[in-house]
Design an enzyme around this catalytic site. Structure first.
Site, PDB file in Angstrom:
ATOM      1  N   ASN A   1      26.792 184.597  89.064  1.00 16.56           N
ATOM      2  CA  ASN A   1      26.749 183.270  88.444  1.00 16.56           C
ATOM      3  C   ASN A   1      28.104 182.612  88.693  1.00 16.56           C
ATOM      4  OD1 ASN A   1      26.672 181.045  86.791  1.00 16.56           O
ATOM      5  ND2 ASN A   1      26.446 182.197  84.866  1.00 16.56           N
TER       6      ASN A   1
ATOM      7  N   LYS B   1      29.040 179.760  87.806  1.00 13.94           N
ATOM      8  CA  LYS B   1      29.407 178.816  86.722  1.00 13.94           C
ATOM      9  C   LYS B   1      29.939 177.521  87.331  1.00 13.94           C
ATOM     10  CE  LYS B   1      29.879 182.679  83.635  1.00 13.94           C
ATOM     11  NZ  LYS B   1      30.456 183.262  82.428  1.00 13.94           N
TER      12      LYS B   1
ATOM     13  N   HIS C   1      21.490 180.665  79.378  1.00  7.63           N
ATOM     14  CA  HIS C   1      22.786 181.340  79.471  1.00  7.63           C
ATOM     15  C   HIS C   1      23.580 181.079  78.188  1.00  7.63           C
ATOM     16  CE1 HIS C   1      26.895 182.268  80.650  1.00  7.63           C
ATOM     17  NE2 HIS C   1      26.346 183.099  81.517  1.00  7.63           N
TER      18      HIS C   1
ATOM     19  N   GLU D   1      26.483 180.194  77.634  1.00 10.05           N
ATOM     20  CA  GLU D   1      27.279 178.961  77.601  1.00 10.05           C
ATOM     21  C   GLU D   1      26.386 177.742  77.363  1.00 10.05           C
ATOM     22  OE1 GLU D   1      29.226 180.035  81.230  1.00 10.05           O
ATOM     23  OE2 GLU D   1      30.123 181.655  80.079  1.00 10.05           O
TER      24      GLU D   1
ATOM     25  N   GLU E   1      23.201 189.609  78.023  1.00  8.23           N
ATOM     26  CA  GLU E   1      24.628 189.325  78.137  1.00  8.23           C
ATOM     27  C   GLU E   1      25.216 189.174  76.734  1.00  8.23           C
ATOM     28  OE1 GLU E   1      25.699 187.486  82.186  1.00  8.23           O
ATOM     29  OE2 GLU E   1      24.992 185.845  80.944  1.00  8.23           O
TER      30      GLU E   1
ATOM     31  N   GLY F   1      33.391 187.137  80.012  1.00  5.06           N
ATOM     32  CA  GLY F   1      34.688 186.559  80.337  1.00  5.06           C
ATOM     33  C   GLY F   1      35.835 187.095  79.492  1.00  5.06           C
TER      34      GLY F   1
ATOM     35  N   SER G   1      31.597 190.837  81.885  1.00  4.73           N
ATOM     36  CA  SER G   1      32.771 191.560  82.391  1.00  4.73           C
ATOM     37  C   SER G   1      32.424 192.694  83.356  1.00  4.73           C
ATOM     38  CB  SER G   1      33.642 192.067  81.232  1.00  4.73           C
ATOM     39  OG  SER G   1      34.163 190.964  80.504  1.00  4.73           O
TER      40      SER G   1
HETATM   41  P1  13P Z   1      31.794 187.474  83.388  1.00  6.37           P
HETATM   42  O1  13P Z   1      31.289 188.472  84.402  1.00  6.37           O
HETATM   43  O2  13P Z   1      32.864 186.583  83.945  1.00  6.37           O
HETATM   44  O3  13P Z   1      32.142 188.129  82.090  1.00  6.37           O
HETATM   45  O4  13P Z   1      30.572 186.477  83.068  1.00  6.37           O
HETATM   46  C1  13P Z   1      29.330 187.006  82.768  1.00  6.37           C
HETATM   47  C2  13P Z   1      28.324 185.900  82.790  1.00  6.37           C
HETATM   48  O5  13P Z   1      28.322 185.037  81.938  1.00  6.37           O
HETATM   49  C3  13P Z   1      27.359 185.882  83.902  1.00  6.37           C
HETATM   50  O6  13P Z   1      26.339 184.978  83.660  1.00  6.37           O
END
Ligand code: 13P
Length: 250
Positions: A10, A12, A96, A98, A168, A174, A214
């Protein structure tokens, strides 16, 4: 039927056009055999058409990170499922964390987006997962169960054959705090139980359940060795082709 293994990235809201093109080329060139695993990337909308056209027939599937649930209309700033499909995407990421926690998307809209994905021929990858305070209160399973039930409302057994779920935990996204393989496996096994309850054993067994939060080259193999972890959804470590390829081959 064997369960598929999917390593998904992803991106982002990262990358210029030039970086999107060069990373895509590097992934196509360098991904190798990946032990029979599938590779997919979720890219920003503006890059979707080009990345999908570059990746066509190259063993790299493409999806967008969000869409609205209507075919078309006066919805300034949104992309419709028809546009996602027309751009050449196979997948659409829905729900997601976010989208849920930065943009306030509730289960009702997430469910409408899942329905729209099916209506317009996209394969949804539905993200679920609990917040830190819910994790600390021992509510991880309850949160995942409620999200699965609400987000999949009205979805049929047949439609579930092309569904992917990504667990997740928000506290792991993150933050560098990856869930241990045991913690993740425990929730994945529980989610499979819920899916089996909702859709029967045969369907529950084949739905790929991905872990995200992560994931890095050095923790990927441990996660993938778990019975109910069928792939990974990678944020930060998917931005560089080298580290994403290392994860895909872990
Ligand atoms: P990270 O791997 O940066 O923690 O992000 C995970 C994520 O949100 C993937 O959709």
């Amino acid at each position: 039927m064997a369960r598929r293994t999917i390593i998904a990235g992803n991106w982002k809201m990262y990358k210029t056009h030039e970086e999107a093109v060069s990373t895509t080329l590097a992934l196509i060139d360098g991904k190798g055999g990946m032990k029979g695993r599938e590779m997919a990337i979720f890219v920003p909308a503006v890059f979707a058409r080009e990345v999908a056209s570059m990746s066509k027939g190259k063993g790299l599937d493409v999806g967008m990170q969000n869409m609205y649930n209507q075919k078309e209309g006066a919805f300034t700033g949104e992309n419709s499922p028809v546009m996602v499909k027309d751009a050449g995407c196979r997948y659409i990421l829905i729900g997601h964390s976010e989208r849920r926690h930065v943009f306030g998307e509730k289960d009702e809209i997430i469910n409408a987006k899942v329905r729209a994905a099916y209506e317009f021929g996209l394969e949804p990858m539905l993200c679920i997962g609990e917040l830190l305070e819910e994790y600390e209160a021992g509510k991880s399973k309850e949160v995942c169960r409620n999200q699965l039930i609400a987000d999949l409302r009205g979805i049929t057994v047949d439609q579930m054959k092309v569904m992917t779920i990504a667990y997740e935990p928000v506290w792991a996204i993150g933050t560098g705090k990856v869930a241990t393989p045991e913690i993740a496996q425990n929730i994945h096994a529980y989610c499979r139980e819920v899916l089996t309850e909702l859709y029967g054993k045969e369907t529950g067994e084949i739905i790929p359940l991905l872990y995200g939060g992560s994931v890095k080259p050095d923790n990927a193999a441990g996660l993938l060795s778990q019975t109910d972890i069928d792939g990974l959804l990678v944020g930060g470590a998917s931005l560089k082709a080298d580290s994403f390829i290392a994860i895909a081959n872990a």
